[in-house]
Structure formats: C-alpha cells, structure tokens
Motif scaffolding. Structure first.
Motif, PDB file in Angstrom:
ATOM      1  N   LYS A   1     -15.889  -1.028 -31.347  1.00  0.00           N
ATOM      2  CA  LYS A   1     -14.943  -1.509 -30.333  1.00  0.00           C
ATOM      3  C   LYS A   1     -15.314  -0.999 -28.942  1.00  0.00           C
ATOM      4  O   LYS A   1     -15.229  -1.735 -27.957  1.00  0.00           O
ATOM      5  CB  LYS A   1     -13.520  -1.073 -30.711  1.00  0.00           C
ATOM      6  CG  LYS A   1     -12.983  -1.766 -31.963  1.00  0.00           C
ATOM      7  CD  LYS A   1     -11.664  -1.176 -32.421  1.00  0.00           C
ATOM      8  CE  LYS A   1     -10.538  -1.489 -31.478  1.00  0.00           C
ATOM      9  NZ  LYS A   1      -9.223  -1.018 -32.025  1.00  0.00           N
ATOM     10  N   GLN A   2     -15.764   0.240 -28.872  1.00  0.00           N
ATOM     11  CA  GLN A   2     -16.144   0.801 -27.570  1.00  0.00           C
ATOM     12  C   GLN A   2     -17.361   0.086 -26.988  1.00  0.00           C
ATOM     13  O   GLN A   2     -17.399  -0.234 -25.786  1.00  0.00           O
ATOM     14  CB  GLN A   2     -16.444   2.294 -27.719  1.00  0.00           C
ATOM     15  CG  GLN A   2     -16.852   2.966 -26.407  1.00  0.00           C
ATOM     16  CD  GLN A   2     -17.226   4.416 -26.598  1.00  0.00           C
ATOM     17  OE1 GLN A   2     -17.495   4.863 -27.699  1.00  0.00           O
ATOM     18  NE2 GLN A   2     -17.247   5.180 -25.508  1.00  0.00           N
TER      19      GLN A   2
ATOM     20  N   SER B   1     -17.159  -9.733 -27.456  1.00  0.00           N
ATOM     21  CA  SER B   1     -16.340  -9.587 -28.657  1.00  0.00           C
ATOM     22  C   SER B   1     -17.007  -8.629 -29.641  1.00  0.00           C
ATOM     23  O   SER B   1     -18.220  -8.378 -29.587  1.00  0.00           O
ATOM     24  CB  SER B   1     -16.126 -10.942 -29.333  1.00  0.00           C
ATOM     25  OG  SER B   1     -17.312 -11.365 -29.981  1.00  0.00           O
ATOM     26  N   ILE B   2     -16.217  -8.106 -30.559  1.00  0.00           N
ATOM     27  CA  ILE B   2     -16.738  -7.243 -31.620  1.00  0.00           C
ATOM     28  C   ILE B   2     -17.791  -7.995 -32.434  1.00  0.00           C
ATOM     29  O   ILE B   2     -18.829  -7.434 -32.804  1.00  0.00           O
ATOM     30  CB  ILE B   2     -15.579  -6.756 -32.507  1.00  0.00           C
ATOM     31  CG1 ILE B   2     -14.738  -5.730 -31.750  1.00  0.00           C
ATOM     32  CG2 ILE B   2     -16.093  -6.176 -33.819  1.00  0.00           C
ATOM     33  CD1 ILE B   2     -13.438  -5.376 -32.417  1.00  0.00           C
TER      34      ILE B   2
ATOM     35  N   ALA C   1     -18.318  -2.966 -27.621  1.00  0.00           N
ATOM     36  CA  ALA C   1     -17.891  -4.309 -27.216  1.00  0.00           C
ATOM     37  C   ALA C   1     -17.188  -4.258 -25.859  1.00  0.00           C
ATOM     38  O   ALA C   1     -17.448  -5.091 -24.983  1.00  0.00           O
ATOM     39  CB  ALA C   1     -16.975  -4.904 -28.275  1.00  0.00           C
ATOM     40  N   ALA C   2     -16.316  -3.274 -25.682  1.00  0.00           N
ATOM     41  CA  ALA C   2     -15.576  -3.157 -24.421  1.00  0.00           C
ATOM     42  C   ALA C   2     -16.515  -2.862 -23.258  1.00  0.00           C
ATOM     43  O   ALA C   2     -16.356  -3.410 -22.153  1.00  0.00           O
ATOM     44  CB  ALA C   2     -14.523  -2.058 -24.550  1.00  0.00           C
TER      45      ALA C   2
ATOM     46  N   THR D   1     -14.704  -4.361 -37.816  1.00  0.00           N
ATOM     47  CA  THR D   1     -14.018  -4.850 -36.613  1.00  0.00           C
ATOM     48  C   THR D   1     -13.014  -3.851 -36.053  1.00  0.00           C
ATOM     49  O   THR D   1     -12.556  -4.021 -34.922  1.00  0.00           O
ATOM     50  CB  THR D   1     -13.295  -6.176 -36.892  1.00  0.00           C
ATOM     51  OG1 THR D   1     -12.290  -5.976 -37.898  1.00  0.00           O
ATOM     52  CG2 THR D   1     -14.283  -7.242 -37.369  1.00  0.00           C
ATOM     53  N   THR D   2     -12.680  -2.821 -36.823  1.00  0.00           N
ATOM     54  CA  THR D   2     -11.737  -1.810 -36.326  1.00  0.00           C
ATOM     55  C   THR D   2     -12.424  -0.470 -36.062  1.00  0.00           C
ATOM     56  O   THR D   2     -11.769   0.485 -35.650  1.00  0.00           O
ATOM     57  CB  THR D   2     -10.592  -1.598 -37.331  1.00  0.00           C
ATOM     58  OG1 THR D   2     -11.138  -1.241 -38.608  1.00  0.00           O
ATOM     59  CG2 THR D   2      -9.763  -2.867 -37.471  1.00  0.00           C
ATOM     60  N   ASN D   3     -13.743  -0.417 -36.270  1.00  0.00           N
ATOM     61  CA  ASN D   3     -14.463   0.832 -36.038  1.00  0.00           C
ATOM     62  C   ASN D   3     -14.423   1.170 -34.545  1.00  0.00           C
ATOM     63  O   ASN D   3     -14.756   0.327 -33.709  1.00  0.00           O
ATOM     64  CB  ASN D   3     -15.909   0.687 -36.520  1.00  0.00           C
ATOM     65  CG  ASN D   3     -16.710   1.956 -36.307  1.00  0.00           C
ATOM     66  OD1 ASN D   3     -17.228   2.200 -35.228  1.00  0.00           O
ATOM     67  ND2 ASN D   3     -16.792   2.780 -37.337  1.00  0.00           N
ATOM     68  N   PRO D   4     -14.040   2.384 -34.185  1.00  0.00           N
ATOM     69  CA  PRO D   4     -13.905   2.720 -32.756  1.00  0.00           C
ATOM     70  C   PRO D   4     -15.211   2.635 -31.972  1.00  0.00           C
ATOM     71  O   PRO D   4     -15.195   2.280 -30.787  1.00  0.00           O
ATOM     72  CB  PRO D   4     -13.364   4.155 -32.782  1.00  0.00           C
ATOM     73  CG  PRO D   4     -13.639   4.670 -34.162  1.00  0.00           C
ATOM     74  CD  PRO D   4     -13.611   3.488 -35.064  1.00  0.00           C
TER      75      PRO D   4
END
Length: 282
Positions: free
Chosen positions: A211-212, A220-221, A214-215, A205-208
């Motif tokens: 996260k990218q 959501s992640i 998902a954005a 859930t914190t992997n960049p």
C-alpha cells in the motif's frame, strides 16, 4: 512500454487474460468492451483456452476480435490434456479456431499434463505448427522436472513459452523454474498475476508495504503487483478483468518501474523460496 520477445514477436509485457470471461451473458458487452479497451491501451496478447467456460471464453474473444485488427494481436489458446493426442488435437484446435473466428493461433499451449505421452503431444504440436494452423506452441503448468523432460525430446526445445501461476504471494517457481527458463531463454507467461484479488489469503492488497509503494507512485495496489511480476524482462503477465477502467490500469502498469529498494522491501514481506516447493496451480 516494456516489451519482450515471444515466439519471435515483440509484445508488451502485460496482456489480457480471459479465464471466467464469457460465462455470464449479462456481462458479455461489458467484457468485450474491456478486451477492446485493453487493446486500445496497448496490449497485444490475448490469452484464452478451450477449457474456459467450455469454449465460451474463446467465443467471447472471437466476437471481440471481429472489431479489432487480427494482424496486430497475439492470440493464445490451450488444448486440454484429454485432447492432446495425435488423434484428437487437430479436431480440438479447429474447434477453437472456429470459436475464435480466426484461421491461426500465434501460440498454442498444452494446458497441463495428462495421460498422453509427452512425446506424442509435442510431436503433434510441432506437426500443427508445420501445417500452419499455429505459428508456435508451448506448455502450461510445467514444473522443473516437466521442463527438463520436455527439453530431452527431439522437438521439445521448439517450445516457445511456459505458462505458470506466479504472483508476489506465490513465488515457488523463483527457486528452480524461472532460473531454468532464463537459462534456456524460454519466456514465462504468468497467470493470475494479481492473485485473483487475494483469493488465497495472501493479503497482498492489504499489505502495508504494498500500500505504501502504491501511494508513493500514485497508482493502484494492483499496478504495483503487476509491476513486480514483470520486473523480470522475460515474464509476460496476463491479468483478467471485466472492467474497462481496471483493464486500462492493468495495461498502464507497464509504465511503472519499482526501485531496487522497493523490490527489496517486497522481498522482505514475501520472501524468495529457499528450497523446492510444489508447483502452485489453480
């Protein structure tokens, strides 16, 4: 909405897991509401087991079923190894059916291997299917050698699914199990497909990159993680949540398709295994 064929029925590729549900009475109404919200959002599969809360999960699902159309649902439960014998399995199944307030299961899984000979367990599962108490049966927590042994038995190829741990941070079955299941047209049911919220330190859930992605999609992640699991058309994911909002997001992940470039980027972060690894179980 993505679908797959499971035990002869067409079902959406994201269902509802219920491990840890039913354990806390104060959450009962919230958990029932979450299950009902998942069904309303398009889920058909509900996965439970006699082990979960020593029957409390099945009882919770049974209460939720009372307000749903049973004929539209695909209900899975599982038998414990110590109950997977000729002498005990039917009694165990009937207790599950009573808690679930139904007279049949769509799929009954052997939860994991124990001391009962596999041939005995398989023959009893087949007998219960022939009797009409279950429409189909399968296995869970089976590795490649277990599946090969299963297929060597007279009734073994009647199995309709294998349920294993599978998520972006746990890809061991990508090496041998999933290719074998594709070859034998045996669907995979992926449990803990979002890694129980990083319970084992994979930092999904914190992997960049996660996260990218998902954005970029405005999701959501967890929806990205689920979309990754069901990228294979023969995989069904069964995430668990007690939140109505999260349940709705989980089911909506079926509408998310990751591009080849996004899948390649995720492979770089969490590579496919290059050798046999021990089967991950929790």
């Amino acid at each position: 909405m993505k679908t797959l064929t499971l035990a002869g029925q067409t079902v959406p590729t994201i269902g509802i897991g219920t491990w840890h549900m039913g354990d806390q009475p104060r959450l009962r109404e919230t958990e029932i509401a979450a299950i009902c919200a998942g069904v309303a959002a398009g889920a058909r599969v509900i996965d439970t087991a006699e082990m979960y809360g020593s029957g409390r999960s099945e009882d919770l699902v049974g209460e939720a079923l009372s307000s749903l159309d049973r004929q539209q649902l695909f209900l899975i439960s599982k038998v414990l190894p110590e109950n997977a014998s000729r002498d005990r399995m039917q009694t165990s199944l009937e207790a599950s059916l009573k808690r679930l307030r139904t007279d049949y299961l769509d799929l009954y899984l052997y939860h994991w291997r124990g001391s009962v000979p596999l041939a005995e367990t398989v023959d009893e599962l087949q007998r219960l299917q022939d009797q009409g108490l279950i429409k189909a049966w399968g296995v869970s927590n089976f590795d490649i050698a277990d599946l090969q042994e299963l297929w060597s038995l007279p009734n073994g190829p009647h199995a309709q699914a294998n349920e294993d741990l599978y998520h972006l941070g746990s890809r061991g079955i990508d090496y041998a199990v999933l290719p074998w299941q594709r070859e034998h047209q045996l669907p995979l049911i992926a449990y803990s497909p979002i890694a129980q919220g990083d319970a084992w330190g994979q930092h999904l859930t914190t992997n960049p990159v996660v996260k990218q992605i998902a954005a970029q999609h405005g999701v959501s992640i967890y929806q990205v993680l689920l979309a990754w699991v069901i990228r294979d058309p023969q995989v069904l994911a069964i995430p668990q949540t007690s939140s109505v909002a999260h349940m709705q997001q989980n089911i909506a992940a079926m509408d998310l398709t990751l591009s080849d470039a996004e899948l390649a980027a995720l492979d770089e972060q969490y590579p496919r295994p290059t050798r046999k690894e021990p089967l991950d179980v929790i």
